[in-house]
Design a protein around this motif. Sequence first.
Motif, PDB file in Angstrom:
ATOM      1  N   PHE A 129       0.836  -1.207   0.000  1.00  0.00           N
ATOM      2  CA  PHE A 129       0.000   0.000   0.000  1.00  0.00           C
ATOM      3  C   PHE A 129       0.873   1.260   0.000  1.00  0.00           C
ATOM      4  CE2 PHE A 129      -1.889   3.398   2.577  1.00  0.00           C
ATOM      5  CZ  PHE A 129      -2.962   3.744   1.759  1.00  0.00           C
ATOM      6  N   LEU A 130       1.892   1.302   0.862  1.00  0.00           N
ATOM      7  CA  LEU A 130       2.751   2.492   0.948  1.00  0.00           C
ATOM      8  C   LEU A 130       3.548   2.706  -0.334  1.00  0.00           C
ATOM      9  CD1 LEU A 130       4.043   2.195   4.646  1.00  0.00           C
ATOM     10  CD2 LEU A 130       2.409   3.863   3.721  1.00  0.00           C
ATOM     11  N   MET A 131       3.945   1.614  -1.002  1.00  0.00           N
ATOM     12  CA  MET A 131       4.658   1.752  -2.275  1.00  0.00           C
ATOM     13  C   MET A 131       3.738   2.343  -3.339  1.00  0.00           C
ATOM     14  SD  MET A 131       7.464   1.495  -3.892  1.00  0.00           S
ATOM     15  CE  MET A 131       8.476   0.514  -2.777  1.00  0.00           C
ATOM     16  N   ARG A 163      -2.766  -8.328  -2.867  1.00  0.00           N
ATOM     17  CA  ARG A 163      -2.462  -7.804  -1.523  1.00  0.00           C
ATOM     18  C   ARG A 163      -3.380  -6.630  -1.160  1.00  0.00           C
ATOM     19  NH1 ARG A 163       4.213  -7.621  -1.273  1.00  0.00           N
ATOM     20  NH2 ARG A 163       4.550  -9.877  -1.430  1.00  0.00           N
ATOM     21  N   ILE A 164      -3.595  -5.731  -2.124  1.00  0.00           N
ATOM     22  CA  ILE A 164      -4.432  -4.564  -1.856  1.00  0.00           C
ATOM     23  C   ILE A 164      -5.882  -4.988  -1.645  1.00  0.00           C
ATOM     24  CG2 ILE A 164      -5.360  -2.428  -2.817  1.00  0.00           C
ATOM     25  CD1 ILE A 164      -2.485  -2.223  -1.772  1.00  0.00           C
ATOM     26  N   CYS A 190     -13.068  -1.268   3.675  1.00  0.00           N
ATOM     27  CA  CYS A 190     -13.252  -0.031   2.894  1.00  0.00           C
ATOM     28  C   CYS A 190     -12.299  -0.036   1.707  1.00  0.00           C
ATOM     29  CB  CYS A 190     -13.013   1.202   3.760  1.00  0.00           C
ATOM     30  SG  CYS A 190     -11.337   1.309   4.420  1.00  0.00           S
ATOM     31  N   GLU A 191     -12.624   0.773   0.697  1.00  0.00           N
ATOM     32  CA  GLU A 191     -11.742   0.900  -0.463  1.00  0.00           C
ATOM     33  C   GLU A 191     -10.645   1.922  -0.175  1.00  0.00           C
ATOM     34  OE1 GLU A 191     -13.857   1.839  -3.993  1.00  0.00           O
ATOM     35  OE2 GLU A 191     -14.693  -0.186  -4.231  1.00  0.00           O
ATOM     36  N   THR A 201      -8.610   6.886  -2.306  1.00  0.00           N
ATOM     37  CA  THR A 201      -9.882   7.373  -1.777  1.00  0.00           C
ATOM     38  C   THR A 201      -9.591   8.218  -0.531  1.00  0.00           C
ATOM     39  OG1 THR A 201     -10.140   5.480  -0.291  1.00  0.00           O
ATOM     40  CG2 THR A 201     -11.006   5.241  -2.550  1.00  0.00           C
ATOM     41  N   LEU A 202     -10.621   8.841   0.031  1.00  0.00           N
ATOM     42  CA  LEU A 202     -10.437   9.614   1.253  1.00  0.00           C
ATOM     43  C   LEU A 202      -9.935   8.705   2.382  1.00  0.00           C
ATOM     44  CD1 LEU A 202     -10.688  12.266   2.772  1.00  0.00           C
ATOM     45  CD2 LEU A 202     -13.092  11.731   3.222  1.00  0.00           C
TER      46      LEU A 202
END
Length: 299
Positions: A9-11, A35-36, A45-46, A60-61
């Motif tokens: 996610f951070l990448m 993974r995501i 949540c997305e 997304t927010l």
Amino acid sequence: MNIEQIETFLMITETKNLSIAAKNLFISQSAVSHRINALEETLGCELLIRSRGEKFVSLTLKGEEFIEIATRWKTLNNETKLWTLQESKMNLKLASIDSLNTCVFSSLYKDIINSNNAISLNVSSHWSKTIYDLIESNQIDIGFTLNSLKYPNAIATPLFKSRGVVISSISSKYPEEVHPHDLKTSDEILFSYIPEYEIWHNFWWEHDQSEYSSVDTVSLLFTMFDLKEKWAIVPVWIARKFEKIHPVKISELSTEPPEYACYHVFNRNPKPSKIKTIKQFSKALESYMKTEQFLNSIK
């Protein structure tokens, strides 16, 4: 949720591109997507907005909000890995009477603090009875004192003995060897003594016991010997410490007072978590007591 999902996610937040993120992580783009998807399912949540035909992805927010949490999660994971690889620092609590701390064992403490990063040493000064109470209740691990007291679990073993000597101002009239009859108690600065010394002291000066002054710490005693005819009888290791700090005359007694015995005090049943630390300290103590610095201080 696992570290692989967090790092993926951070990448993506850095590259904004799934294929570049996959390349940087040395995995396939489908593995990145898997993974995501698993992370989003866990969180409920997305996190990413995926548009057909678009090269880049956006957050997304909730995805924007999750960046800070994911960063902290990764940092905590890294800190945990480092912590598991490090050897736990051993903490040792030690208490001694003031004079032994100051005049005999300060160099040992300094060496341990300076060179042995595995031991965190905590030293305090107390009266002998307090030291035994603290050892008995396992609030401290090691004690040094001049008294052997009887306690169920506090064990005292003798470390060394030394004689008492007279200290006085460098300009005093006292010779190299002095008899108790040549010492007036009106000039005495009585230092903390062992019970055996009290008996000896009363034998020689029983008629004028109320005339002397007294102090109870080495630091106070150090300040008294600019006074010309004042004298005190102390263990020789206090006198040797005096020599290094301030000019002082050391006179031997022709009638020796009782010897000062130093005792190493420990609990019969130490805390299991402290056994290794106590053994390591005991080895350092044994080595220190063979040094010229120590041997010269008690002769």
